[in-house]
Write an enzyme that holds these catalytic residues in place. Structure first.
Site, short mmCIF file in Angstrom:
data_model
loop_
_atom_site.label_atom_id
_atom_site.label_comp_id
_atom_site.label_asym_id
_atom_site.label_seq_id
_atom_site.Cartn_x
_atom_site.Cartn_y
_atom_site.Cartn_z
N ALA A 1 2.24 1.58 -3.53
CA ALA A 1 1.16 1.97 -4.45
C ALA A 1 0.76 3.43 -4.26
O ALA A 1 0.64 4.18 -5.23
CB ALA A 1 -0.04 1.05 -4.26
N GLU A 2 0.56 3.84 -3.02
CA GLU A 2 0.14 5.23 -2.78
C GLU A 2 1.23 6.21 -3.16
O GLU A 2 0.95 7.27 -3.73
CB GLU A 2 -0.29 5.44 -1.33
CG GLU A 2 -0.72 6.87 -1.09
CD GLU A 2 -1.94 7.02 -0.23
OE1 GLU A 2 -2.35 8.17 -0.03
OE2 GLU A 2 -2.50 6.03 0.24
N ALA A 3 2.47 5.89 -2.87
CA ALA A 3 3.56 6.79 -3.21
C ALA A 3 3.67 6.98 -4.73
O ALA A 3 3.81 8.10 -5.22
CB ALA A 3 4.88 6.28 -2.65
N SER B 1 0.44 8.75 -6.05
CA SER B 1 0.45 10.16 -5.66
C SER B 1 1.44 10.96 -6.49
O SER B 1 1.20 12.12 -6.81
CB SER B 1 0.79 10.31 -4.18
OG SER B 1 -0.23 9.79 -3.38
N ALA C 1 0.82 -1.21 0.00
CA ALA C 1 0.00 0.00 0.00
C ALA C 1 0.86 1.26 0.00
O ALA C 1 0.54 2.24 -0.69
CB ALA C 1 -0.95 -0.01 1.19
#
Length: 134
Positions: A54-56, A59, A51
């Protein structure tokens, strides 16, 4: 491009998980994290590490597409974990699915070193005007 405030420079989660960015363009962001140091109790890569990657990456795609005068902030992250990884690097590739005025949605595919998909994620970011001084 966006700069990290020196007060927060040493506190970045991306650094703590060992993330490396390999490619950054509006069409695609690629990065890796090592499995070592990011394990859960069964000796597998922690789902939270998936996660984080994926978020990094998502974003970053959103921020590049939002532009320097606007900020992209995570609104929703969904991860489906397909298979465990015990060693090596996990690579993530993030591509925008929708780039709008107020939201950007990104698909992120994570794979192990043999190219097998380990996780599929989708991130939606809200796009706002960058606050003064940010």
């Amino acid at each position: 491009m966006f700069r990290i405030d020196p007060r927060w420079a040493e506190q970045q989660l991306n650094d703590k998980v060992g993330m490396k960015l390999l490619e950054v363009t509006p069409a695609r962001v690629v990065g890796t994290i090592p499995v070592e140091g990011n394990l859960q109790p069964y000796g597998l890569l922690h789902g939270g590490a998936n996660a984080v990657l994926a978020e990094a990456l998502g974003s970053t795609v959103a921020a590049v597409n939002a532009g320097p005068e606007r900020a992209a902030v995570g609104l929703e992250l969904s991860c489906t974990h397909h298979r465990g990884v015990r060693e090596g690097l996990v690579t993530g590739v993030a591509v925008p699915l929708h780039v709008g005025r107020s939201t950007i949605t990104v698909e992120i595919v994570l794979t192990d070193e043999s190219g097998k998909r380990t996780c599929t994620a989708r991130l939606t970011c809200a796009v706002r005007e960058r606050p003064p001084g940010a």
